[in-house]
Structures are given as structure tokens and as C-alpha cells.
Design a protein around this motif. Structure first.
Motif, PDB file in Angstrom:
ATOM      1  N   ARG A  27      -8.521  23.802  11.174  1.00 31.64           N
ATOM      2  CA  ARG A  27      -7.536  22.726  11.207  1.00 31.64           C
ATOM      3  C   ARG A  27      -8.093  21.398  10.700  1.00 31.64           C
ATOM      4  NH1 ARG A  27      -3.253  22.431  14.723  1.00 31.64           N
ATOM      5  NH2 ARG A  27      -2.428  24.490  15.121  1.00 31.64           N
ATOM      6  N   SER A 345       6.768  29.162   6.045  1.00 34.65           N
ATOM      7  CA  SER A 345       5.558  28.496   6.528  1.00 34.65           C
ATOM      8  C   SER A 345       4.680  29.487   7.269  1.00 34.65           C
ATOM      9  CB  SER A 345       5.944  27.342   7.455  1.00 34.65           C
ATOM     10  OG  SER A 345       4.794  26.777   8.033  1.00 34.65           O
ATOM     11  N   SER A 347       2.034  28.855   9.081  1.00 36.69           N
ATOM     12  CA  SER A 347       1.731  28.346  10.425  1.00 36.69           C
ATOM     13  C   SER A 347       2.981  28.118  11.248  1.00 36.69           C
ATOM     14  CB  SER A 347       0.983  27.022  10.312  1.00 36.69           C
ATOM     15  OG  SER A 347       1.804  26.067   9.658  1.00 36.69           O
ATOM     16  N   GLU A 349       4.155  25.290  11.560  1.00 32.42           N
ATOM     17  CA  GLU A 349       3.947  23.974  12.170  1.00 32.42           C
ATOM     18  C   GLU A 349       3.828  22.869  11.128  1.00 32.42           C
ATOM     19  OE1 GLU A 349       4.296  23.586  15.262  1.00 32.42           O
ATOM     20  OE2 GLU A 349       3.902  25.560  16.116  1.00 32.42           O
ATOM     21  N   THR A 350       3.940  23.184   9.856  1.00 32.18           N
ATOM     22  CA  THR A 350       3.790  22.162   8.822  1.00 32.18           C
ATOM     23  C   THR A 350       4.862  21.087   9.010  1.00 32.18           C
ATOM     24  OG1 THR A 350       2.831  23.774   7.346  1.00 32.18           O
ATOM     25  CG2 THR A 350       3.729  21.801   6.320  1.00 32.18           C
ATOM     26  N   SER A 376       5.732  29.748  16.731  1.00 31.14           N
ATOM     27  CA  SER A 376       5.637  28.388  16.190  1.00 31.14           C
ATOM     28  C   SER A 376       6.949  27.630  16.369  1.00 31.14           C
ATOM     29  CB  SER A 376       5.297  28.462  14.703  1.00 31.14           C
ATOM     30  OG  SER A 376       6.348  29.095  14.013  1.00 31.14           O
ATOM     31  N   LYS A 602      -5.884  23.589   7.146  1.00 26.44           N
ATOM     32  CA  LYS A 602      -4.976  24.719   7.022  1.00 26.44           C
ATOM     33  C   LYS A 602      -3.574  24.390   7.502  1.00 26.44           C
ATOM     34  CE  LYS A 602      -4.549  29.524   7.103  1.00 26.44           C
ATOM     35  NZ  LYS A 602      -4.410  29.549   5.653  1.00 26.44           N
ATOM     36  N   SER A 603      -3.513  23.727   8.622  1.00 23.01           N
ATOM     37  CA  SER A 603      -2.212  23.505   9.230  1.00 23.01           C
ATOM     38  C   SER A 603      -1.969  22.001   9.197  1.00 23.01           C
ATOM     39  CB  SER A 603      -2.274  24.042  10.654  1.00 23.01           C
ATOM     40  OG  SER A 603      -1.097  23.733  11.327  1.00 23.01           O
ATOM     41  N   THR A 605      -0.053  19.080  10.125  1.00 20.21           N
ATOM     42  CA  THR A 605       0.992  18.675  11.073  1.00 20.21           C
ATOM     43  C   THR A 605       1.289  17.182  11.001  1.00 20.21           C
ATOM     44  OG1 THR A 605      -0.718  18.579  12.761  1.00 20.21           O
ATOM     45  CG2 THR A 605       0.589  20.576  12.676  1.00 20.21           C
TER      46      THR A 605
END
Ligand code: G6P
Length: 607
Positions: A27, A345, A347, A349-350, A376, A602-603, A605
């Protein structure tokens, strides 16, 4: 983005926190830090750079304590220095944070005026001071957390270590994920369940604006308004082994190799090979139900969206758009009545994808999520979830989740085409047959790794690389260029081959490898004309094709790889593998950090 973890247990906190941080490092890896609670109060250790630096520091200068918080950072506010590393502390509290506090300037100015002094440039330190002040004013962590949530604006997850109260850890979630872990040896807060693999599989995901108060005897979860709520305890099915590297040097290498299984597992949910059918359970896709599809995503998932658009238009004759999430919302794109939003997505969570999805919902449109993370936020807020079953992806550059997304979108396009009557059940059965053999074809392509490595070593010497293709191969070319940039830091551009003559051709000389993705389909000859144009200007041609293309190509390429032939519709799935492997081996050759490339996370947020 950043990864956060909190622990309260019977054993020492530091090994648990470090283990969790290592799993969360995907992350962000700009800095890392921990704070633990012991008889002396809260003690902190922080280091700039990767978690290995923090570990080295703790080896020479350890701390004991059975409760603590930890953080791995992807810098937003303030440079990636030790001073800006989390946890941020003041008074009785230490705070770790993922996300952005949008009103931090106002809050900081107010608190400065009240005599508080700030050490860092971060928005997070404001939370530490504000919470410390609220704890004084309100008396209990529950009341202070409720008041904190009223004052903070933005999207964030927080874990706070508190001295001198039976609530040792407090957590909050608004817009960024936070899970509670219920272990035998202790209780946890963490950005995701992966952080807890090996410690516990029992996890509860907080909902928007939930608070978690962790005491020795359990965790109390409070919903909006401070009322106790129950959140289901789910079994994550993640074990420490699942997310190890196994015999591979990098997660990315492992994940590239896992694609036959990832795509096979994913297809298994939508494809019935015996019945020759492809279904999207729960979706109405026929005329009247869906008049247009808008596919929205970021990064690699956006390229999956573009491939989906091509298939929906071609197979289902359905108007389809693919859009970048961060653009879609802010230009206030209209969505027609009967428009279906498809949000893609890995994740789930983007931040941009989630915001775009909420925008579509706000317009009253049905939204569908394609995600690898069924727990998610994107999955929870969608009307329907089309899961990919790729397993955890740790390498920052997406690989197996990309092909799995593309596989789901193919099923969606086929199901839509069937419901719209643009293909009949014989064609569906034929395509089901094509998909059935796809995982074994992917395995055959992966076995060609040595050929891709040789190309990569050539490419690794270049400063600029051009990727070309037509149709869905233009999108594979874009994904290839993105992968190369992400992990080997080689400047790469991709263009639809027909566009090259309108500008990019000016870049070509003998130092620029031109990688052409061109299966032997109906566009092959057109692409080859563009290749000739590039070659005439000294470009070094690397041709990725298949048996049919190789038979037609003539002596145009300096290098050529010949992939197994597949139905022309599904070539993006097969041709994705060489472009991933070229990027991987170019990065290996250059010695860059494959799993944790600079500046990336990677994610993502934050917006
Ligand atoms: C980051 C990752 C990319 C990924 C993108 C979208 O930029 O580094 O690999 O494609 O986010 O992520 P998502 O989880 O929404 O698919």
C-alpha cells in the motif's frame, strides 16, 4: 495507499505489527513506524524508506509492549521523511492514518492559535492533536471519537493508541477501509485482512463512519450517532501461505504465473462448459433493461474497461463507453436512462472509482462492480457484484487481476449479446468452448517465458519504447506500455497503429524498439502496413503475433514471438502475458524494485 495496523494482545506487539506491516507494504513504502504502549507510556520508532529500515532500527533499539499501532506510508502531505512518518503523537495518543484530512489546514491553524505545536507537514498530526484535546474535553475515547468524526472532513481510516484508558485502541472508517480482527492471541485493527493472515482469519469490516473501541475484553463497534452496532464476523480464508512468494523471486512473477488458475477460477463462476452456457447471475442485460453501458476504472483496470467496450460494441451491438474514473465524475458526464455503470477495481477501494460509482448512483443508475475484493466498499455499494477470483494480488503492478477482469468482461459481453439477440445459443456454446480451453493456452504462453525474457533484455537498454496495436490489441499495447513504465521506469508510449502516422512516427529512430501486438486477425494486414512505415524509418520491430500472423508477416520483424492461435475475440487475454513478462524481465535486467516500484502504491485511496 497507506497501510495501518493496531494490536492489543497477550504477546509482544512489535513482531505482530511488523508482520502486518510487511503484508501491507504493497500500500505504500515511503516510510514506516510503530508506537507501543508500556509502563513508560507510548514509545515510538519510525524510519524513512521501507519497512526493512524500521526493522533494522528495532533490532538495535527495540521496544516492548503488548499493544501498539503501525503504519506504512504513501506520502500525500509532506515529503517521505522520518519527521513526517506515522505514528504522530501528542499527549496520551499516537495516531496512524490512511487517507486525507481535507480540512487539516483550518484545524491546524485553530489549534496553533490555541498554543499547540506541530512537528510535521502531515495532515495526520492534526488528528493526533485534535483527538488529544477532545479526550481531555469529553473524558472518554467514545465521546472523543464521536466528536472527532464530526470535526474531520475527507476520506480516511484511523487507528489510535490511547494511554491511560481501558480503551487501548480506537479505530474509525470514513471512505477508506478498516477491519477488526478477532484472534486467539489478541485483537486487531487493520487496513485489510491480508495484514492479519497468519494471526486470524476472523474479521469484521467496518461500515462508513463506524468507530471501533478495542478493550482487553473485546471490541465495541459504534455506528453513526455513537450507537452500538454489530458487524458480521467473516472467515477471510486467507492463510499466511497463500500470500507468500513461494518459490518465486517476486510477487509479480508469481502472479503472472498464477494467471491460468486465476482466470480459470474466475471463469468457473460464469461459464458452464458442459451446458455450453455463459451467465451473469442476477443481471438483466436485454433491450429495455440496458440501453448503454459505461465502464469506469483507473489504471490497469481502465484498460480492462476499454477491452470490454470493444467487445460490447462488437458482440452485443450495444453503445458502450470506457472512462477514467477521475475524469468521469468531475466533468459531470450524463448517463442516459437505461444506462448501466460498470465499475472495475481490483481492490474495490480506489477513491476515484468509488466516487464515480457514487456519482452514477446519485444519477439513479444501476451500478455493477467487477472486483477482486468482495468485501470492499465498491462491492458493498454496487447493485450487483461480478467477482474475479484471482486471489490476493500483492505486486503493485496488476497482472492476474487484469486478465481476470478481462475474462469477466468477456462473459458480460457474451451474456449481453445473447440477451440482445445479436448472437444465438450456438455462438454462445462455441464461445464457451473457447473459454474452456483458455487457461491451458495461458499456461502454454507462460511456458514461453525465455523468449519474452530475451526481448526484455533488448528493451531494457532503450530509453523510449513504442507499443502499437489495433483493435483490442491496441489496448494490450497500452497495458504493455503502462507495465513497462511502472516497473522498469522506461518511457513507453502506446498508440493505435493507425494513429502512428499522425504524430508518434516522429519518435521513431534506430534507438526506439517498436513492440507490435498483432495477432493474425482481420486487422493484421492493416497493422503490418503501419509496421512497414515504422521500419522504413529505422524502427526496430518486435512482433508479438500468433501462428496465423507469423505465416503472413514476412521478414518485417527484427524479433518475433509466435503465440498459440486462439479465437480472435480472446486474443487480449493471451497477448497480455508477453507484455507483462517483457516489463517484468526488463525491470529484472535493470535491477528496479519490481514489487514496490518507486512512487506507486497498489491501492490508491486518495483522489
Ligand atoms: C493503482 C495500481 C494499479 C491499478 C490501479 C487501479 O494505480 O498500482 O495497478 O491498476 O491502482 O486499482 P484498482 O484496485 O481500482 O483496480
Amino acid at each position: 495507499m497507506c497501510g495501518i495496523i493496531g494490536f492489543l494482545g497477550n504477546g509482544e506487539a512489535v513482531p505482530v505489527l511488523l508482520d502486518g506491516l510487511r503484508r501491507l507494504e504493497y500500500r505504500g513504502y515511503d516510510s514506516a513506524g510503530i508506537a507501543v504502549l508500556n509502563q513508560e507510556g507510548i514509545v515510538r520508532r519510525r524510519a524513512a524508506g521501507k519497512i526493512a529500515n524500521l526493522e533494522a532500527m528495532l533490532t538495535s533499539n527495540g521496544v516492548a509492549g503488548k499493544a501498539g499501532v503501525g503504519h506504512t506510508r504513501w506520502a500525500t502531505h509532506g515529503a517521505p521523511t522520518r519527521r513526517n512518518a506515522h505514528p504522530h503523537m501528542t499527549g496520551r495518543v499516537a495516531v496512524v492514518h490512511n487517507g486525507i484530512i481535507e480540512n487539516y489546514r483550518t484545524l491546524r491553524d485553530d489549534m496553533r492559535a490555541g498554543g499547540r505545536r506541530f512537528e510535521s507537514e502531515t495532515d495526520t498530526e492534526v488528528v493526533a492533536h485534535l483527538f488529544d484535546a477532545l479526550l481531555e474535553a469529553e473524558g472518554t475515547p467514545a465521546a472523543a471519537m464521536t466528536a472527532l468524526m464530526e470535526r474531520l472532513e475527507g476520506m480516511f481510516a484511523l487507528a489510535i493508541l490511547i494511554e491511560g484508558d481501558d480503551v487501548v485502541l480506537a479505530g474509525a472508517r470514513r471512505g477508506a477501509p478498516l477491519a477488526v480482527g478477532w484472534g486467539e492471541g489478541g485483537l486487531f485493527l487493520a487496513s485489510d485482512a491480508i495484514a492479519l493472515a497468519g494471526h486470524t482469519r476472523k474479521v469484521s469490516y467496518l461500515e462508513e463512519d463506524d468507530l471501533a473501541l478495542v478493550r482487553r475484553d473485546g471490541v465495541e463497534i459504534l455506528g453513526t450517532g455513537g450507537h452500538p452496532v454489530k458487524r458480521p464476523v467473516v472467515d477471510t480464508e486467507l492463510s499466511g501461505a497463500v500470500i507468500g512468494k513461494g518459490n518465486y523471486r517476486h510477487f509479480m512473477e508469481k502472479e503472472i504465473h498464477e494467471q491460468p488458475v486465476a482466470v480459470g477460477e474466475t471463469l468457473g463462476r460464469y461459464l458452464d462448459p458442459d451446458a455450453g452456457s455463459i451467465t451473469i447471475p442476477g443481471a438483466s442485460l436485454g433491450p429495455g433493461a440496458v440501453e448503454r453501458m459505461t465502464l469506469i476504472a483507473c489504471g490497469t483496470a481502465y484498460y480492462a474497461a476499454l477491452i470490454g467496450k470493444y467487445w460490447l460494441e462488437r458482440l452485443a451491438r450495444l453503445p458502450a463507453d470506457a472512462d477514467i474514473a477521475s475524469e468521469f465524475r468531475y466533468r459531470q458526464a450524463p448517463m442516459v436512462e437505461g444506462g448501466l455503470g460498470v465499475f472495475i477495481s481490483q481492490s474495490g477501494e480506489t477513491a476515484d472509482t468509488l466516487a464515480a460509482m457514487r456519482y452514477a448512483r446519485g444519477l439513479g443508475r444501476t451500478v455493477l462492480a467487477v472486483t477482486n475484493t468482495e468485501t470492499s466498499t465498491v462491492a458493498r455499494e454496487a447493485d450487483l457484484v461480478l467477482a474475479t477470483h484471482a486471489g490476493p494480488e500483492i505486486g503493485v503492478a496488476a497482472t492476474k487481476t487484469f486478465t481476470s477482469q478481462v475474462a469477466v468482461l468477456f462473459c458480460l459481453a457474451v451474456a449481453t449479446a445473447r440477451d440482445r439477440g445479436t448472437i444465438d445459443h450456438h455462438e454462445v456454446a462455441r464461445l464457451a468452448g473457447v473459454l474452456t480451453t483458455l487457461p491451458s493456452t495461458l499456461a502454454r504462453v507462460i511456458a514461453m517465458e525465455e523468449e519474452f525474457r530475451q526481448i526484455a533484455w533488448d528493451v531494457a537498454e532503450a530509453r523510449h519504447v513504442l507499443y502499437l496495436g489495433r483493435g483490442t490489441s491496441a489496448i494490450v499495447a497500452m497495458e504493455g506500455a503502462l507495465k513497462l513504465k511502472e516497473i522498469s521506469y522506461i518511457h513507453a508510449e502506446a498508440h493505435a497503429a493507425g494513429e502512428m502516422k499522425h504524430g508518434p512516427i516522429a519518435l521513431i529512430d534506430e534507438h526506439v524498439p517498436v513492440i507490435v501486438v498483432a495477432p493474425g486477425d482481420e486487422l493484421f494486414d492493416k497493422t503490418m502496413s503501419n509496421v512497414e512505415e515504422a521500419r522504413a524509418r529505422g524502427g526496430r520491430i518486435i512482433l508479438i503475433t500468433d501462428e496465423a500472423g507469423a505465416a503472413d508477416a514476412g521478414p518485417v520483424a527484427d524479433r518475433m514471438v509466435v503465440l498459440p492461435a486462439v479465437d480472435s475475440l480472446v486474443t487480449p487475454l493471451v497477448h497480455a502475458i508477453p507484455v507483462q513478462m517483457i516489463a517484468y524481465h526488463a525491470a529484472m535486467r535493470k535491477g528496479t524494485d519490481v514489487d514496490q516500484p518507486r512512487n506507486l502504491a497498489k491501492s490508491v485511496t486518495v483522489e
